[in-house]
Design a protein around this motif. Structure first.
Motif, PDB file in Angstrom:
ATOM      1  N   LEU A 129      65.701 -13.973  34.941  1.00 33.28           N
ATOM      2  CA  LEU A 129      65.253 -14.013  33.548  1.00 33.28           C
ATOM      3  C   LEU A 129      63.884 -14.666  33.538  1.00 33.28           C
ATOM      4  O   LEU A 129      63.746 -15.836  33.888  1.00 33.28           O
ATOM      5  N   GLY A 130      62.856 -13.889  33.190  1.00 36.09           N
ATOM      6  CA  GLY A 130      61.502 -14.422  33.072  1.00 36.09           C
ATOM      7  C   GLY A 130      61.257 -14.831  31.632  1.00 36.09           C
ATOM      8  O   GLY A 130      61.678 -14.131  30.706  1.00 36.09           O
ATOM      9  N   ILE A 131      60.579 -15.975  31.448  1.00 34.94           N
ATOM     10  CA  ILE A 131      60.314 -16.477  30.097  1.00 34.94           C
ATOM     11  C   ILE A 131      58.864 -16.909  29.973  1.00 34.94           C
ATOM     12  O   ILE A 131      58.337 -17.636  30.811  1.00 34.94           O
ATOM     13  N   ASP A 132      58.241 -16.443  28.891  1.00 43.53           N
ATOM     14  CA  ASP A 132      56.918 -16.914  28.482  1.00 43.53           C
ATOM     15  C   ASP A 132      57.156 -17.781  27.250  1.00 43.53           C
ATOM     16  O   ASP A 132      57.444 -17.263  26.172  1.00 43.53           O
ATOM     17  N   PRO A 133      57.100 -19.115  27.402  1.00 40.60           N
ATOM     18  CA  PRO A 133      57.492 -20.004  26.306  1.00 40.60           C
ATOM     19  C   PRO A 133      56.490 -20.036  25.161  1.00 40.60           C
ATOM     20  O   PRO A 133      55.297 -19.837  25.351  1.00 40.60           O
ATOM     21  N   GLY A 134      57.004 -20.306  23.986  1.00 39.19           N
ATOM     22  CA  GLY A 134      56.210 -20.470  22.781  1.00 39.19           C
ATOM     23  C   GLY A 134      57.130 -20.944  21.686  1.00 39.19           C
ATOM     24  O   GLY A 134      58.327 -21.124  21.918  1.00 39.19           O
ATOM     25  N   TYR A 135      56.601 -21.157  20.499  1.00 36.32           N
ATOM     26  CA  TYR A 135      57.494 -21.518  19.393  1.00 36.32           C
ATOM     27  C   TYR A 135      57.456 -20.491  18.280  1.00 36.32           C
ATOM     28  O   TYR A 135      58.369 -20.418  17.478  1.00 36.32           O
ATOM     29  N   ALA A 136      56.440 -19.642  18.249  1.00 34.04           N
ATOM     30  CA  ALA A 136      56.431 -18.512  17.320  1.00 34.04           C
ATOM     31  C   ALA A 136      57.043 -17.295  18.009  1.00 34.04           C
ATOM     32  O   ALA A 136      57.831 -16.566  17.415  1.00 34.04           O
ATOM     33  N   ILE A 137      56.669 -17.114  19.272  1.00 32.69           N
ATOM     34  CA  ILE A 137      57.188 -15.999  20.074  1.00 32.69           C
ATOM     35  C   ILE A 137      57.531 -16.513  21.463  1.00 32.69           C
ATOM     36  O   ILE A 137      56.688 -17.099  22.140  1.00 32.69           O
ATOM     37  N   ILE A 186      59.891 -19.469  34.561  1.00 34.66           N
ATOM     38  CA  ILE A 186      59.223 -19.806  33.310  1.00 34.66           C
ATOM     39  C   ILE A 186      57.773 -20.187  33.589  1.00 34.66           C
ATOM     40  O   ILE A 186      57.471 -20.820  34.607  1.00 34.66           O
ATOM     41  N   GLU A 187      56.901 -19.760  32.709  1.00 32.60           N
ATOM     42  CA  GLU A 187      55.486 -20.067  32.890  1.00 32.60           C
ATOM     43  C   GLU A 187      55.219 -21.531  32.578  1.00 32.60           C
ATOM     44  O   GLU A 187      55.718 -22.065  31.590  1.00 32.60           O
ATOM     45  N   LYS A 188      54.439 -22.165  33.454  1.00 32.65           N
ATOM     46  CA  LYS A 188      54.028 -23.557  33.252  1.00 32.65           C
ATOM     47  C   LYS A 188      53.012 -23.631  32.132  1.00 32.65           C
ATOM     48  O   LYS A 188      52.229 -22.703  31.923  1.00 32.65           O
ATOM     49  N   LEU A 189      52.988 -24.747  31.442  1.00 32.56           N
ATOM     50  CA  LEU A 189      52.057 -24.926  30.332  1.00 32.56           C
ATOM     51  C   LEU A 189      50.731 -25.499  30.800  1.00 32.56           C
ATOM     52  O   LEU A 189      50.700 -26.335  31.699  1.00 32.56           O
ATOM     53  N   PHE A 190      49.675 -25.055  30.155  1.00 34.14           N
ATOM     54  CA  PHE A 190      48.358 -25.620  30.365  1.00 34.14           C
ATOM     55  C   PHE A 190      47.773 -25.939  29.010  1.00 34.14           C
ATOM     56  O   PHE A 190      47.839 -25.128  28.090  1.00 34.14           O
ATOM     57  N   PHE A 191      47.231 -27.130  28.872  1.00 33.00           N
ATOM     58  CA  PHE A 191      46.606 -27.539  27.616  1.00 33.00           C
ATOM     59  C   PHE A 191      45.118 -27.240  27.696  1.00 33.00           C
ATOM     60  O   PHE A 191      44.442 -27.714  28.599  1.00 33.00           O
ATOM     61  N   TYR A 192      44.655 -26.447  26.754  1.00 28.37           N
ATOM     62  CA  TYR A 192      43.232 -26.147  26.711  1.00 28.37           C
ATOM     63  C   TYR A 192      42.589 -27.024  25.639  1.00 28.37           C
ATOM     64  O   TYR A 192      42.335 -28.185  25.872  1.00 28.37           O
ATOM     65  N   ASN A 199      43.666 -27.089  22.012  1.00 29.56           N
ATOM     66  CA  ASN A 199      44.552 -27.515  20.941  1.00 29.56           C
ATOM     67  C   ASN A 199      45.788 -28.210  21.501  1.00 29.56           C
ATOM     68  O   ASN A 199      46.780 -27.585  21.831  1.00 29.56           O
ATOM     69  N   LYS A 200      45.718 -29.526  21.585  1.00 28.51           N
ATOM     70  CA  LYS A 200      46.827 -30.293  22.152  1.00 28.51           C
ATOM     71  C   LYS A 200      48.059 -30.272  21.239  1.00 28.51           C
ATOM     72  O   LYS A 200      49.187 -30.323  21.711  1.00 28.51           O
ATOM     73  N   THR A 201      47.864 -30.177  19.921  1.00 31.91           N
ATOM     74  CA  THR A 201      49.000 -30.128  18.999  1.00 31.91           C
ATOM     75  C   THR A 201      49.840 -28.886  19.262  1.00 31.91           C
ATOM     76  O   THR A 201      51.061 -28.965  19.352  1.00 31.91           O
ATOM     77  N   THR A 202      49.192 -27.744  19.408  1.00 30.69           N
ATOM     78  CA  THR A 202      49.917 -26.515  19.728  1.00 30.69           C
ATOM     79  C   THR A 202      50.615 -26.661  21.065  1.00 30.69           C
ATOM     80  O   THR A 202      51.774 -26.258  21.218  1.00 30.69           O
ATOM     81  N   GLY A 203      49.951 -27.243  22.040  1.00 32.53           N
ATOM     82  CA  GLY A 203      50.537 -27.450  23.361  1.00 32.53           C
ATOM     83  C   GLY A 203      51.775 -28.317  23.306  1.00 32.53           C
ATOM     84  O   GLY A 203      52.764 -28.052  24.002  1.00 32.53           O
ATOM     85  N   ILE A 204      51.754 -29.340  22.493  1.00 32.93           N
ATOM     86  CA  ILE A 204      52.915 -30.222  22.362  1.00 32.93           C
ATOM     87  C   ILE A 204      54.079 -29.465  21.733  1.00 32.93           C
ATOM     88  O   ILE A 204      55.220 -29.596  22.172  1.00 32.93           O
ATOM     89  N   ASP A 205      53.803 -28.657  20.730  1.00 31.30           N
ATOM     90  CA  ASP A 205      54.861 -27.861  20.098  1.00 31.30           C
ATOM     91  C   ASP A 205      55.460 -26.846  21.084  1.00 31.30           C
ATOM     92  O   ASP A 205      56.676 -26.649  21.130  1.00 31.30           O
TER      93      ASP A 205
END
Length: 183
Positions: free
Chosen positions: A4-12, A66-72, A74-80
């Motif tokens: 199961l591959g996952i691209d994380p987000g909170y909207a999609i 699962i894809e690892k997160l990278f903060f560019y 917008n840190k607020t979006t990254g935290i969410d």
């Protein structure tokens, strides 16, 4: 091996389920878990958690990639997104499914053979490898399938396969295992 591959987000949250056996892919399912901005954030997280758990129960993957997160910027979006990723990892832990993380560069390298490939190149190669008629939409879904392909091509998936064999104490034909429902 079922991944199961996952691209994380909170909207999609993009997801894709593939079977990898004898260097061939079979695409089993793909899509997206979506939430809307008018929902309270905690309800969005709950929906992501519940739907991820449902995917884990329905498809019974051997691993989650699962894809690892990278903060560019917008840190607020990254935290969410990190919070959404946390509930996804919680669902994996509760279902007893190991998870593996990959950076975007690792995914590009595994899928295209070049760590700085363009997004369109990754999508097109994913479509070819999975023998799909078109690139899945939304992009998050295509990204999730690419992460699954990455895991299949990685050394960690071979190590997982070896661990599964050792756990059973005998050599296991993974395809037979799937056909008979043995877990």
């Amino acid at each position: 091996m079922r991944i199961l591959g996952i691209d994380p987000g909170y909207a999609i949250v993009g997801y894709g389920v593939v079977e990898y056996f004898q260097a061939r892919f079979t695409t089993l399912a793909y899509g997206a878990i979506t939430t809307t901005p008018d929902e309270p954030f905690e309800r969005r997280l709950l929906k992501i958690y519940e739907e991820t758990k449902e995917l884990l129960i329905r498809h019974r993957p051997d691993a989650v990639a699962i894809e690892k997160l990278f903060f560019y910027n917008n840190k607020t979006t990254g935290i969410d997104v990190a919070q959404a990723r946390g509930v996804i990892l919680l669902a994996c832990a509760q279902c007893g499914v190991p998870n593996y993380e990959y950076t975007p560069m690792q995914v590009k390298q595994a899928v295209v053979g070049y760590g700085k490939a363009q997004k369109i190149q990754v999508m097109e190669m994913t479509k070819r490898l999975l023998r799909l008629s078109s690139v899945p939409k939304p992009d998050d879904t295509a990204d999730a399938l690419a992460v699954a392909v990455c895991h299949a091509h990685s050394a960690s998936s071979r190590l997982l396969e070896q661990a599964m064999r050792a756990k059973g104490g005998i050599t296991v034909d993974l395809q037979r295992k799937r056909n008979t429902g043995i877990r």
